[in-house]
Design an enzyme around this catalytic site. Structure first.
Site, PDB file in Angstrom:
ATOM      1  N   CYS A 280     -30.523 -76.325   7.900  1.00  0.00           N
ATOM      2  CA  CYS A 280     -30.622 -75.302   7.067  1.00  0.00           C
ATOM      3  C   CYS A 280     -32.067 -75.526   7.288  1.00  0.00           C
ATOM      4  CB  CYS A 280     -31.631 -75.864   5.804  1.00  0.00           C
ATOM      5  SG  CYS A 280     -31.585 -77.537   5.660  1.00  0.00           S
ATOM      6  N   GLU A 380     -30.049 -65.226   5.856  1.00  0.00           N
ATOM      7  CA  GLU A 380     -29.901 -66.277   6.086  1.00  0.00           C
ATOM      8  C   GLU A 380     -29.056 -65.743   7.522  1.00  0.00           C
ATOM      9  OE1 GLU A 380     -28.512 -69.859   4.250  1.00  0.00           O
ATOM     10  OE2 GLU A 380     -29.697 -71.291   5.454  1.00  0.00           O
TER      11      GLU A 380
HETATM   12  P1  NAD Z   1     -21.492 -73.377   0.792  1.00  0.00           P
HETATM   13  O1  NAD Z   1     -22.300 -72.893  -0.439  1.00  0.00           O
HETATM   14  O2  NAD Z   1     -20.317 -72.454   1.610  1.00  0.00           O
HETATM   15  O3  NAD Z   1     -20.611 -74.438   0.571  1.00  0.00           O
HETATM   16  C1  NAD Z   1     -21.290 -75.623  -0.078  1.00  0.00           C
HETATM   17  C2  NAD Z   1     -20.185 -76.016  -0.784  1.00  0.00           C
HETATM   18  O4  NAD Z   1     -19.718 -75.863  -1.652  1.00  0.00           O
HETATM   19  C3  NAD Z   1     -19.046 -76.683   0.001  1.00  0.00           C
HETATM   20  O5  NAD Z   1     -18.096 -78.215  -0.362  1.00  0.00           O
HETATM   21  C4  NAD Z   1     -18.137 -75.756  -0.632  1.00  0.00           C
HETATM   22  O6  NAD Z   1     -16.887 -76.459  -0.682  1.00  0.00           O
HETATM   23  C5  NAD Z   1     -18.312 -75.820  -1.900  1.00  0.00           C
HETATM   24  N1  NAD Z   1     -18.589 -74.100  -2.044  1.00  0.00           N
HETATM   25  C6  NAD Z   1     -18.480 -73.140  -1.808  1.00  0.00           C
HETATM   26  N2  NAD Z   1     -18.097 -72.118  -1.748  1.00  0.00           N
HETATM   27  C7  NAD Z   1     -18.667 -72.590  -3.889  1.00  0.00           C
HETATM   28  C8  NAD Z   1     -18.339 -71.755  -4.423  1.00  0.00           C
HETATM   29  N3  NAD Z   1     -18.474 -70.661  -5.021  1.00  0.00           N
HETATM   30  N4  NAD Z   1     -17.986 -72.681  -5.925  1.00  0.00           N
HETATM   31  C9  NAD Z   1     -18.575 -74.118  -5.887  1.00  0.00           C
HETATM   32  N5  NAD Z   1     -18.339 -74.708  -4.861  1.00  0.00           N
HETATM   33  C10 NAD Z   1     -18.180 -73.730  -3.382  1.00  0.00           C
HETATM   34  O7  NAD Z   1     -21.914 -73.778   2.225  1.00  0.00           O
HETATM   35  P2  NAD Z   1     -21.966 -74.118   3.780  1.00  0.00           P
HETATM   36  O8  NAD Z   1     -21.591 -72.792   4.354  1.00  0.00           O
HETATM   37  O9  NAD Z   1     -20.635 -75.207   4.008  1.00  0.00           O
HETATM   38  O10 NAD Z   1     -23.494 -75.193   3.967  1.00  0.00           O
HETATM   39  C11 NAD Z   1     -24.818 -74.022   5.476  1.00  0.00           C
HETATM   40  C12 NAD Z   1     -25.733 -73.415   3.980  1.00  0.00           C
HETATM   41  O11 NAD Z   1     -26.109 -74.793   3.204  1.00  0.00           O
HETATM   42  C13 NAD Z   1     -26.815 -72.575   4.491  1.00  0.00           C
HETATM   43  O12 NAD Z   1     -27.305 -71.910   3.816  1.00  0.00           O
HETATM   44  C14 NAD Z   1     -27.765 -74.065   4.719  1.00  0.00           C
HETATM   45  O13 NAD Z   1     -28.994 -73.201   5.026  1.00  0.00           O
HETATM   46  C15 NAD Z   1     -27.976 -74.763   3.567  1.00  0.00           C
HETATM   47  N6  NAD Z   1     -27.712 -76.303   3.772  1.00  0.00           N
HETATM   48  C16 NAD Z   1     -29.205 -76.804   2.453  1.00  0.00           C
HETATM   49  C17 NAD Z   1     -29.985 -77.763   2.759  1.00  0.00           C
HETATM   50  C18 NAD Z   1     -31.119 -77.724   2.549  1.00  0.00           C
HETATM   51  O14 NAD Z   1     -31.624 -78.823   2.528  1.00  0.00           O
HETATM   52  N7  NAD Z   1     -31.363 -76.989   1.966  1.00  0.00           N
HETATM   53  C19 NAD Z   1     -28.918 -78.362   4.409  1.00  0.00           C
HETATM   54  C20 NAD Z   1     -27.793 -78.220   4.843  1.00  0.00           C
HETATM   55  C21 NAD Z   1     -27.192 -76.351   4.773  1.00  0.00           C
END
Ligand code: NAD
Length: 495
Positions: A280, A380
């Site tokens: 991120c 992103e």
């Molecule tokens: P994601 O949003 O797809 O998933 C994150 C979590 O949410 C998972 O546990 C998933 O099961 C759950 N999830 C997914 N879709 C959902 C929905 N519709 N409703 C409820 N829950 C749901 O993210 P990802 O692909 O696993 O991770 C990458 C993303 O996370 C990138 O956008 C990255 O920038 C971000 N990120 C941000 C930080 C920060 O500190 N700002 C840190 C790490 C990652």
């Protein structure tokens, strides 16, 4: 096939929920099946955490700290075992995986000083004979929902501080690489955690929804993509919960013409390609000011020298993307960049790695002449793709960055203290690097993303997380009795 278990009330338990396969991103070999916890299993986890909270909140703060001391010791002893699992599940390089575990351990170390972090305030004699003081108390059952890209570090951002504050916790890890949180739980149990202190339920959207709506859960920490973060924030808040939702990013690195050219280029390459761009805080947009635009050919050559590979290939700069779908999304973004008229100076779409024909590889990719309206700038991409724009002045660079809706991280490379100082004051981004490409704060600060990169008030880890996981109670007290008189053997004799 090995079906991953849930961790409820101190035991690993088989789930009755259906599951999906988790695959090695370099080979597509199946690692395990991850179950999606049933509603009953979620209820059991919440009930257990609620019961444990009643006892855990009474455990003296230094004793809670002692559990964290034991835990950080075990995590250090098992750093390599955890890193090996991370390499298999995420495809990270060995150094990257070890680094991730270390960044998590640092939060546990910080949580060991919980007694100091939870101190209240006192003002004596706010009126004659009256004192006012504040108590910092735990809030109850907290929940955490974590992303795929840091399956060890991001959970460790959350539950160590939450339990140090006297709460209990329910973790819903990413379903894309879910094995490491189970290992973290085995170590927490070995460290002496009481049953039900931290529960792990596996799953996806449905299980997240359950956590956002269960009335016994007081606070929700979420880390993930921006659209999901926004929706999670809204739903949890509508259900009366305290929420911190850390979201996606588009992090810029501004290169001034007076920067150290070698350092700036090396930093851009590392911060774009490291962890396959799946951070991120990865740099995904470079803003080249004035004469720095002439460095593009050298930047392209430096990026071309980096190649992906499996975790045990010491020459590999980074690993595969997490899934075939993630890889395809990045390839689609590269195609749209070309179609929108950006100059593709380096194209990683056709990248292959000998011996790993099924790996989710994407090679380093560099675009020039990218404008604000192009989707490769607006979105992103979360891959090893760098988009670059050229501007005339520092003011133009600041305007460009400030117009972007995200505000997670930004960096400036310059040899001018004046330029750097103006940049740090005027830039509307929460984490700023000066000649540092990825300015992630250590745990005694907080992780302070801004704008669309964060929804909530109190940020992750550091002092802000202690505020997030606690409630402040303010006591105003007056006493009518006379001060007791102590006898010679310290017995109290009332006059
Ligand atoms: P994601 O949003 O797809 O998933 C994150 C979590 O949410 C998972 O546990 C998933 O099961 C759950 N999830 C997914 N879709 C959902 C929905 N519709 N409703 C409820 N829950 C749901 O993210 P990802 O692909 O696993 O991770 C990458 C993303 O996370 C990138 O956008 C990255 O920038 C971000 N990120 C941000 C930080 C920060 O500190 N700002 C840190 C790490 C990652």
């Amino acid at each position: 096939m090995n079906k991953l278990e849930l961790f409820i009330d101190g035991e690993f338990v088989a789930s009755r929920g259906d599951g999906i396969e988790v695959t090695d991103p370099a080979t597509q070999e199946v690692i395990c099946e991850v179950p999606f916890a049933t509603a009953d299993e979620v209820d059991r986890a919440v009930q257990g955490a609620k019961e444990t909270f009643r006892a855990w909140r009474e455990v003296p703060t230094p004793e809670r700290a002692r559990l964290l001391f034991a835990y950080q010791d075990l995590l250090k002893k098992h750093q390599d075992d955890i890193a090996r699992d991370l390499c298999r599940d995420t495809g990270k390089t060995w150094e990257d995986a070890r680094g991730e575990v270390w960044r998590g351990i640092e939060v546990v170390e910080h949580a060991c000083s919980i007694a100091s972090l939870m101190m209240g305030e006192t003002v004596e004699n706010v009126a004659r004979g009256i004192d006012t003081y504040s108590l910092v108390q735990p809030i109850g059952v907290c929940a955490g929902i974590t992303p795929f890209n840091f399956p060890a570090m991001v959970p460790l951002w959350m539950y160590p501080l939450a339990i140090a504050c006297g709460n209990t916790f329910i973790l819903k890890p990413s379903e894309q690489d879910p094995t490491v949180p189970n290992r973290l739980m085995a170590l927490l149990k070995e460290a002496g955690a009481p049953d039900g202190l931290v529960q792990v339920i596996h799953g996806g959207r449905e299980q997240v929804d359950a956590l956002l709506t269960r009335p016994d859960i007081r606070a929700v920490s979420f880390v993930g993509s921006a659209p999901v973060a926004k929706a999670v924030y809204a739903k949890a808040a509508a259900n009366g919960k305290r929420v911190q939702a850390l979201a996606g990013a588009k992090n810029h690195l501004v290169v001034m013409p007076d920067a150290d050219k070698e350092q700036a280029i090396a930093s851009l390459v590392g911060a774009t390609c490291g962890a396959a761009g799946q951070r991120c805080m990865a740099i995904s947009a470079a803003v080249l000011v004035g004469g720095a635009a002439d460095w593009l050919p050298d930047l392209a050559a430096a990026m071309a020298a980096v190649r992906p590979g499996p975790w045990d290939d010491e020459g590999a700069g980074y690993g595969p993307q997490i899934t075939r779908a993630a890889r395809q999304r990045i390839l689609d973004a590269i195609e749209s960049g070309k179609a929108e008229g950006a100059d593709c100076l380096l194209d990683g779409s056709e990248c292959g790695v000998p011996g790993y024909p099924k790996g989710n590889w994407v090679g380093p990719t560099l675009f020039a002449n990218v404008t604000r309206d192009m989707s490769i700038y607006a979105q992103e991409i979360f891959g090893p793709v760098l988009v670059t724009s050229t501007v005339a002045t520092l003011d133009d660079a600041i305007d460009l960055v400030n117009a972007n809706p995200f505000g997670n991280g930004v960096s400036i490379f310059t040899s001018s203290g004046g330029a750097a100082r103006r940049f740090q004051r005027e830039i509307e981004v929460g984490q700023v690097g000066i000649n540092i490409p990825i300015p992630v704060p250590l745990p005694f600060f907080s992780f302070t993303g801004w704008k669309d990169s964060f929804f909530g008030d109190q940020h992750a880890y550091g002092k802000q997380a202690v505020r997030f996981y606690t409630e402040t109670k303010t006591v105003t007290a007056r006493w009518f009795d006379e001060a007791p008189v102590y006898g010679p053997n310290m017995t109290i004799r009332l006059k």
